[in-house]
Motif scaffolding. Structure first.
Motif, PDB file in Angstrom:
ATOM      1  N   ARG A  93       0.829  -1.205   0.000  1.00 45.16           N
ATOM      2  CA  ARG A  93       0.000   0.000   0.000  1.00 45.16           C
ATOM      3  C   ARG A  93       0.867   1.261   0.000  1.00 45.16           C
ATOM      4  N   GLY A  94       0.306   2.340  -0.540  1.00 48.23           N
ATOM      5  CA  GLY A  94       0.974   3.634  -0.486  1.00 48.23           C
ATOM      6  C   GLY A  94       2.048   3.845  -1.532  1.00 48.23           C
ATOM      7  N   ILE A  95       2.099   2.986  -2.555  1.00 45.63           N
ATOM      8  CA  ILE A  95       3.120   3.066  -3.599  1.00 45.63           C
ATOM      9  C   ILE A  95       2.487   3.612  -4.874  1.00 45.63           C
ATOM     10  N   GLN A  97       1.539   6.595  -5.793  1.00 46.54           N
ATOM     11  CA  GLN A  97       0.314   7.260  -5.347  1.00 46.54           C
ATOM     12  C   GLN A  97      -0.327   8.150  -6.408  1.00 46.54           C
ATOM     13  N   ASP A  98       0.456   8.640  -7.353  1.00 45.92           N
ATOM     14  CA  ASP A  98      -0.062   9.603  -8.318  1.00 45.92           C
ATOM     15  C   ASP A  98      -0.063   9.059  -9.737  1.00 45.92           C
ATOM     16  N   SER A  99      -0.224   7.724  -9.881  1.00 42.43           N
ATOM     17  CA  SER A  99      -0.148   7.077 -11.184  1.00 42.43           C
ATOM     18  C   SER A  99      -1.516   6.609 -11.661  1.00 42.43           C
ATOM     19  N   TRP A 104       0.897   2.504 -12.686  1.00 44.19           N
ATOM     20  CA  TRP A 104       0.841   1.920 -11.339  1.00 44.19           C
ATOM     21  C   TRP A 104       1.199   0.435 -11.402  1.00 44.19           C
ATOM     22  N   SER A 312     -11.224   2.761  -5.653  1.00 41.15           N
ATOM     23  CA  SER A 312     -10.075   2.413  -6.472  1.00 41.15           C
ATOM     24  C   SER A 312     -10.117   3.143  -7.811  1.00 41.15           C
ATOM     25  N   ARG A 315      -9.010   6.597  -7.056  1.00 37.59           N
ATOM     26  CA  ARG A 315      -7.586   6.633  -6.686  1.00 37.59           C
ATOM     27  C   ARG A 315      -6.704   6.598  -7.932  1.00 37.59           C
ATOM     28  N   SER A 342      -4.583  -0.018  -4.278  1.00 36.33           N
ATOM     29  CA  SER A 342      -5.274   1.096  -4.930  1.00 36.33           C
ATOM     30  C   SER A 342      -6.492   1.540  -4.132  1.00 36.33           C
ATOM     31  N   ASN A 343      -6.644   1.002  -2.932  1.00 37.62           N
ATOM     32  CA  ASN A 343      -7.680   1.436  -1.998  1.00 37.62           C
ATOM     33  C   ASN A 343      -7.159   1.105  -0.603  1.00 37.62           C
ATOM     34  N   GLU A 344      -6.307   1.991  -0.114  1.00 38.46           N
ATOM     35  CA  GLU A 344      -5.519   1.664   1.073  1.00 38.46           C
ATOM     36  C   GLU A 344      -6.355   1.439   2.330  1.00 38.46           C
TER      37      GLU A 344
END
Length: 469
Positions: A93-95, A97-99, A104, A312, A315, A342-344
């Motif tokens: 998770r948390g990787i 984040q802006d893709s 992603w 997701s 996100r 994609s949905n932490e």
């Protein structure tokens, strides 16, 4: 016989008549519901007698153990049904984040290709614990990454579900279209076509329970049009139908997927999948964000189901699925969390609110209600998974998969509509969660597993996986 008597709750049955009872009751004998209605439970229920006028109905039975639950100040709903997840992603998770989706995936495939059975089991157990604590009783998991030498990953997921206590629809996924063949995943993350088909058949033989009260069922699930060959999709559909199990894949998630299918196959994702046998009432697809009118009509005509994953999709900036249009057309639609990368949050209960809010952006303020959202998460999900005869609503004869939400706290003080507490407010605490009448969550905590140990194991597994990259 074990008898559970829940009294005083606001009961949202989500049955065909959408009945709701303010201060109602539900009675469960062993795993199934035997009474639902307004007001206190009938005398026969609390006195340990049998229902109706049959044999033994007038006498107290010493073999009936009655548990009474005072549910005043609570909302009682069917247990929530998650139609799409990737449990192993709890470890990543948390990787990125802006893709968007394709970027992603490219960022995460190298890490996912190093998973193994112990790591996946630890991540799945933590993800399942969070799902249960958010009101979820049935989990559809799509696992499609099986590195060589990684052990029995599917068995680890099955064990994790058993430890937490939820029902599992484990789909045996697969990828055989590596980057050297024009696919998105790297070659080291894919299987051969034959190996994927053999492993899928083996998963059904080992784990699938076709019975009405099954705790584990298996579906066959090649990953997506951009990670799977046409041969695998075609043969997987034939295999699934020969074995009598359902079929699952991703479909029409992004505009990039549409462009990939048009360039490579000369067809939209729906046209391509239909040509390969992937529309039908034994099929459900995740996302379906970019469906045109023709695709919606084909889904409706064939009974193909949809797993709606609003958080997701937001996100990853994929878009908003046309859920109101799908429902109007008669398409079965359920709710999904999608992978925790994609949905932490990993919660299903909060997806009801997300579905309500996002679908109003398409349909208007009166175009998608909180009860529509609850329907997606319950009876809609049951239809998508082919379990509507036994799950998804609070009705006599159905399995007692129930979520009791506490709505007497300060967050909900004075709220006019108990269902809006769940569909528009903060996620209420789960006071009790029952799967087949057995307690899975009690007082907001897991009843059968140590959450602290699960958290420690998942954190260790996440660190170990990161160190392998």
């Amino acid at each position: 016989m074990r008898r559970l008597v829940v009294e005083g709750a606001y009961v949202a049955t989500v049955d065909r008549s959408s009945r709701e009872f303010d201060g109602g009751h539900v009675v469960v004998d062993d795993s199934r519901i035997v009474a639902v209605g307004d007001g206190p439970a009938p005398a026969w229920a609390v006195e340990g007698r049998m229902p109706g006028g049959g044999s033994g109905s007038g006498s107290v039975s010493g073999s009936v153990s009655v548990e009474r639950v005072d549910a005043r100040g609570h909302l009682l709903t069917p247990g929530l049904i998650n139609t799409h997840h990737h449990l192993y992603q709890w470890l990543t998770r948390g990787i990125a984040q802006d893709s968007i989706l394709f970027d992603w995936l490219v960022a995460l495939y190298p890490t996912w290709a190093r998973i193994d059975e112990p790591l996946v089991e630890a991540g799945a157990a933590a993800a399942l614990a969070v799902l249960a604590r958010s009101g979820c009783t049935t989990v559809g998991d799509h696992h499609y990454v099986f590195p060589q030498g990684s052990g029995d990953i599917l068995a680890g997921i099955v064990r994790a579900a058993g430890a937490v206590g939820v029902r599992l629809h484990a789909t045996r996924g697969s990828m055989d279209l590596g980057s050297s063949q024009g696919g998105l995943p790297p070659d080291f993350a894919v299987e051969t076509t034959d190996a994927a088909l053999l492993a899928s058949a083996d998963a059904v033989e080992r784990f699938h329970d076709p019975s009405a009260d099954a705790r584990v069922q298996i579906a066959i699930a090649p990953c997506s049009p951009f990670s799977v060959t046409s041969d695998l999709l075609r043969e997987a559909a034939v295999l699934g139908r020969s074995l009598g199990v359902r079929l699952h894949t991703h479909g029409s998630e992004t505009v990039e997927e549409d462009a990939f299918c048009l360039e490579r196959f000369g067809r939209t994702p729906t046209q391509y999948l239909e040509d390969l046998g992937w529309l039908g009432d034994d099929v459900w697809m995740a996302h379906c964000v970019h469906l045109d009118d023709h695709a919606i009509s084909r889904f409706a005509a064939t009974g193909t189901g949809v797993a709606h994953c609003p958080s997701s999709n937001a996100r990853l900036a994929a878009g908003i699925a046309p859920v109101p249009q799908l429902l109007r057309a008669g398409v079965p639609v359920g709710l999904g969390v999608d992978g925790s990368a994609s949905n932490e949050s990993g919660q299903l209960g909060s997806e009801i609110r997300q579905a309500v809010l996002l679908n109003r952006l398409r349909a208007g303020a009166d175009g998608f209600s909180v009860r529509d959202g609850l329907g997606l998460a319950t009876i809609g999900g049951a239809r998508v998974l082919g379990r509507e005869r036994d799950l998804g609503s609070i009705e006599v004869g159905k399995l007692a998969d129930l979520a009791l939400w506490r709505i007497d706290g300060v967050e909900f003080a004075g709220i006019a509509d108990p269902v809006a507490a769940l569909g528009l407010g903060a996620l209420p605490p789960v006071a009790r969660l029952w799967v087949g009448g057995e307690t899975v969550v009690d007082g907001g905590a897991l009843a059968g597993a140590d959450e602290g140990l699960l958290a420690e194991a998942a954190a260790r597994a996440s660190r170990e996986l990161a160190a392998r990259v």
